[in-house]
Design a protein around this motif. Structure first.
Motif, mmCIF file in Angstrom:
data_model
loop_
_atom_site.group_PDB
_atom_site.id
_atom_site.type_symbol
_atom_site.label_atom_id
_atom_site.label_comp_id
_atom_site.label_asym_id
_atom_site.label_seq_id
_atom_site.Cartn_x
_atom_site.Cartn_y
_atom_site.Cartn_z
ATOM 1 N N PRO A 79 -1.696 7.231 -3.159
ATOM 2 C CA PRO A 79 -1.566 5.913 -3.773
ATOM 3 C C PRO A 79 -0.960 4.920 -2.789
ATOM 4 C CG PRO A 79 0.212 7.343 -4.516
ATOM 5 C CD PRO A 79 -0.708 8.195 -3.665
ATOM 6 N N GLY A 80 -1.155 3.645 -3.070
ATOM 7 C CA GLY A 80 -0.605 2.591 -2.219
ATOM 8 C C GLY A 80 0.766 2.184 -2.720
ATOM 9 N N PRO A 81 1.431 1.297 -2.038
ATOM 10 C CA PRO A 81 0.973 0.707 -0.776
ATOM 11 C C PRO A 81 1.165 1.662 0.395
ATOM 12 C CG PRO A 81 3.124 -0.170 -1.369
ATOM 13 C CD PRO A 81 2.692 0.723 -2.506
ATOM 14 N N LEU A 82 0.318 1.478 1.419
ATOM 15 C CA LEU A 82 0.395 2.291 2.623
ATOM 16 C C LEU A 82 1.315 1.611 3.639
ATOM 17 C CD1 LEU A 82 -3.407 3.112 3.118
ATOM 18 C CD2 LEU A 82 -1.672 4.501 1.962
ATOM 19 N N PRO A 83 1.900 2.401 4.547
ATOM 20 C CA PRO A 83 2.685 1.781 5.613
ATOM 21 C C PRO A 83 1.800 0.917 6.503
ATOM 22 C CG PRO A 83 2.989 4.178 5.570
ATOM 23 C CD PRO A 83 1.891 3.854 4.609
ATOM 24 N N ALA A 84 2.395 -0.058 7.145
ATOM 25 C CA ALA A 84 1.660 -0.904 8.089
ATOM 26 C C ALA A 84 1.167 -0.056 9.256
ATOM 27 C CB ALA A 84 2.559 -2.030 8.588
ATOM 28 N N PRO A 85 0.080 -0.474 9.905
ATOM 29 C CA PRO A 85 -0.426 0.298 11.051
ATOM 30 C C PRO A 85 0.596 0.375 12.178
ATOM 31 C CG PRO A 85 -1.969 -1.459 10.421
ATOM 32 C CD PRO A 85 -0.717 -1.667 9.637
ATOM 33 N N THR A 86 0.538 1.453 12.925
ATOM 34 C CA THR A 86 1.311 1.560 14.156
ATOM 35 C C THR A 86 0.853 0.431 15.082
ATOM 36 O OG1 THR A 86 1.451 3.955 13.895
ATOM 37 C CG2 THR A 86 1.799 3.082 16.119
ATOM 38 N N PRO A 87 1.761 -0.225 15.797
ATOM 39 C CA PRO A 87 1.346 -1.317 16.678
ATOM 40 C C PRO A 87 0.192 -0.912 17.603
ATOM 41 C CG PRO A 87 3.726 -1.245 16.555
ATOM 42 C CD PRO A 87 3.223 -0.035 15.822
ATOM 43 N N GLY A 88 -0.834 -1.745 17.649
ATOM 44 C CA GLY A 88 -2.001 -1.480 18.480
ATOM 45 C C GLY A 88 -3.113 -0.741 17.770
ATOM 46 N N VAL A 89 -2.837 -0.168 16.604
ATOM 47 C CA VAL A 89 -3.860 0.570 15.853
ATOM 48 C C VAL A 89 -4.555 -0.388 14.890
ATOM 49 C CG1 VAL A 89 -4.269 2.407 14.171
ATOM 50 C CG2 VAL A 89 -2.656 2.771 16.043
ATOM 51 N N GLY A 97 -11.493 12.014 -1.464
ATOM 52 C CA GLY A 97 -10.860 12.741 -2.559
ATOM 53 C C GLY A 97 -9.395 12.394 -2.702
ATOM 54 N N GLY A 98 -8.648 13.318 -3.298
ATOM 55 C CA GLY A 98 -7.211 13.123 -3.462
ATOM 56 C C GLY A 98 -6.853 12.329 -4.705
ATOM 57 N N PRO A 99 -5.589 11.898 -4.777
ATOM 58 C CA PRO A 99 -5.080 11.234 -5.994
ATOM 59 C C PRO A 99 -5.473 9.756 -6.062
ATOM 60 C CG PRO A 99 -3.353 11.355 -4.361
ATOM 61 C CD PRO A 99 -4.556 12.045 -3.759
ATOM 62 N N GLY A 103 -11.175 5.740 -6.497
ATOM 63 C CA GLY A 103 -12.158 6.220 -5.538
ATOM 64 C C GLY A 103 -12.121 5.495 -4.204
ATOM 65 N N PHE A 104 -13.313 5.319 -3.630
ATOM 66 C CA PHE A 104 -13.422 4.682 -2.318
ATOM 67 C C PHE A 104 -12.847 3.266 -2.333
ATOM 68 C CE2 PHE A 104 -17.210 7.621 -1.983
ATOM 69 C CZ PHE A 104 -16.591 8.496 -1.095
ATOM 70 N N GLN A 105 -13.069 2.538 -3.420
ATOM 71 C CA GLN A 105 -12.574 1.163 -3.489
ATOM 72 C C GLN A 105 -11.051 1.128 -3.352
ATOM 73 O OE1 GLN A 105 -14.665 -1.873 -4.144
ATOM 74 N NE2 GLN A 105 -12.818 -2.575 -3.112
ATOM 75 N N GLU A 106 -10.366 2.030 -4.042
ATOM 76 C CA GLU A 106 -8.905 2.068 -3.962
ATOM 77 C C GLU A 106 -8.441 2.368 -2.540
ATOM 78 O OE1 GLU A 106 -5.078 4.464 -5.872
ATOM 79 O OE2 GLU A 106 -7.088 4.846 -6.656
ATOM 80 N N LYS A 107 -9.075 3.352 -1.892
ATOM 81 C CA LYS A 107 -8.698 3.706 -0.522
ATOM 82 C C LYS A 107 -8.852 2.499 0.401
ATOM 83 C CE LYS A 107 -10.384 8.478 -0.921
ATOM 84 N NZ LYS A 107 -9.210 9.287 -0.585
ATOM 85 N N ILE A 108 -10.016 1.860 0.334
ATOM 86 C CA ILE A 108 -10.306 0.752 1.242
ATOM 87 C C ILE A 108 -9.420 -0.445 0.933
ATOM 88 C CG2 ILE A 108 -12.114 -0.840 2.004
ATOM 89 C CD1 ILE A 108 -14.086 1.576 1.457
ATOM 90 N N ASP A 109 -9.168 -0.712 -0.352
ATOM 91 C CA ASP A 109 -8.246 -1.802 -0.713
ATOM 92 C C ASP A 109 -6.859 -1.550 -0.132
ATOM 93 O OD1 ASP A 109 -10.225 -3.123 -2.125
ATOM 94 O OD2 ASP A 109 -9.503 -2.496 -4.107
ATOM 95 N N ASN A 110 -6.364 -0.314 -0.237
ATOM 96 C CA ASN A 110 -5.040 0.013 0.292
ATOM 97 C C ASN A 110 -4.998 -0.120 1.813
ATOM 98 O OD1 ASN A 110 -4.037 0.557 -2.262
ATOM 99 N ND2 ASN A 110 -4.355 2.760 -2.113
ATOM 100 N N ILE A 111 -6.074 0.318 2.469
ATOM 101 C CA ILE A 111 -6.146 0.222 3.932
ATOM 102 C C ILE A 111 -6.164 -1.238 4.364
ATOM 103 C CG2 ILE A 111 -7.716 0.614 5.881
ATOM 104 C CD1 ILE A 111 -8.364 3.364 4.510
ATOM 105 N N GLU A 112 -6.949 -2.048 3.672
ATOM 106 C CA GLU A 112 -7.005 -3.479 3.995
ATOM 107 C C GLU A 112 -5.650 -4.149 3.746
ATOM 108 O OE1 GLU A 112 -9.534 -7.499 2.794
ATOM 109 O OE2 GLU A 112 -10.146 -5.562 1.976
ATOM 110 N N ALA A 113 -5.018 -3.842 2.608
ATOM 111 C CA ALA A 113 -3.730 -4.460 2.274
ATOM 112 C C ALA A 113 -2.640 -4.081 3.284
ATOM 113 C CB ALA A 113 -3.301 -4.051 0.860
ATOM 114 N N ALA A 114 -2.754 -2.889 3.890
ATOM 115 C CA ALA A 114 -1.754 -2.458 4.871
ATOM 116 C C ALA A 114 -1.893 -3.208 6.196
ATOM 117 C CB ALA A 114 -1.869 -0.957 5.114
ATOM 118 N N GLY A 115 -3.065 -3.811 6.425
ATOM 119 C CA GLY A 115 -3.241 -4.594 7.645
ATOM 120 C C GLY A 115 -4.214 -4.030 8.653
ATOM 121 N N TYR A 116 -4.956 -2.988 8.280
ATOM 122 C CA TYR A 116 -5.969 -2.452 9.192
ATOM 123 C C TYR A 116 -7.200 -3.358 9.183
ATOM 124 C CZ TYR A 116 -3.299 1.897 9.292
ATOM 125 O OH TYR A 116 -2.313 2.837 9.455
#
Length: 198
Positions: A79-89, A97-99, A103-116
């Motif tokens: 689940p989100g929120p995810l930590p911010a990306p390591t600098p330079g990543v 899968g997972g919790p 689905g995919f939308q949740e994963k991608i939303d969390n990744i986008e919100a983290a700053g990737y």
């Protein structure tokens, strides 16, 4: 060859029909995108190794554009929120899968919100169909997703995360967990630089 790629045209037929007089077989090409996506790992030990992504319905990679960057694992991406990306990543990899009830939308939303700047989901070893090295289409709302997202096979995900050992890697693809299947790299694993070009 396709100009500038060294690749042959696809030529994969989706449907075939006989002509009315049965003199000809007419075949139609099936294309899911109007361009070829060239993707490779750009640093050792897998420098120059191509991988095959299946793009989602999210933000496309514009033709003539290259997305490249360093990668890291975000576990399942929820689940989100995810930590911010390591600098330079700039590119996050998450396991399918997972919790994640979204689905995919949740994963991608969390990744986008983290700053990737891009999300790559790699396949799991058990669960719904098309496991291990199989590719699946990810239904993502393009109106709410502003980063590109792609799906890759499990071994490709491990290679990108520099966690692939040909001698010990195993993915049986059973519907339930299988002892001996290689576990996914943990969240925070630093991966290799990759490049995707439309």
């Amino acid at each position: 060859l396709l100009p500038g790629t060294g690749l042959p045209p696809e030529g994969n037929a989706h449907q075939g029909e006989f002509s009315f007089d049965n003199q000809f077989l007419l075949a139609a090409d099936e294309d899911f995108a109007p361009f070829v996506l060239l993707s490779e790992i750009t640093e050792p030990p897998y420098q120059g190794v191509d991988f095959t992504p299946a793009l989602s319905d999210a933000e496309p990679i514009p033709i003539g554009t290259t997305i490249s960057g360093d990668t890291e694992s975000v576990g399942f991406g929820c689940p989100g929120p995810l930590p911010a990306p390591t600098p330079g990543v700039t590119i996050a990899l998450a396991e399918r899968g997972g919790p994640c009830p979204g689905g995919f939308q949740e994963k991608i939303d969390n990744i986008e919100a983290a700053g990737y700047e891009m999300a790559i989901i790699f396949n799991n070893d058990f669960g719904a169909g098309a496991r291990c090295e199989g590719l699946v289409g990810m239904l993502v709302n393009p109106d709410t997703t502003d980063i590109p997202a792609a799906f890759v096979g499990r071994a490709d995900g491990f290679r990108i995360l520099n966690s692939f050992d040909e001698q010990t890697y195993q993915c049986t693809g059973a519907g339930t967990p299988t002892p001996g299947d290689t576990p996914a790299p943990p969240a925070g694993t630093q991966g290799l630089n990759i490049s995707l070009r439309a």
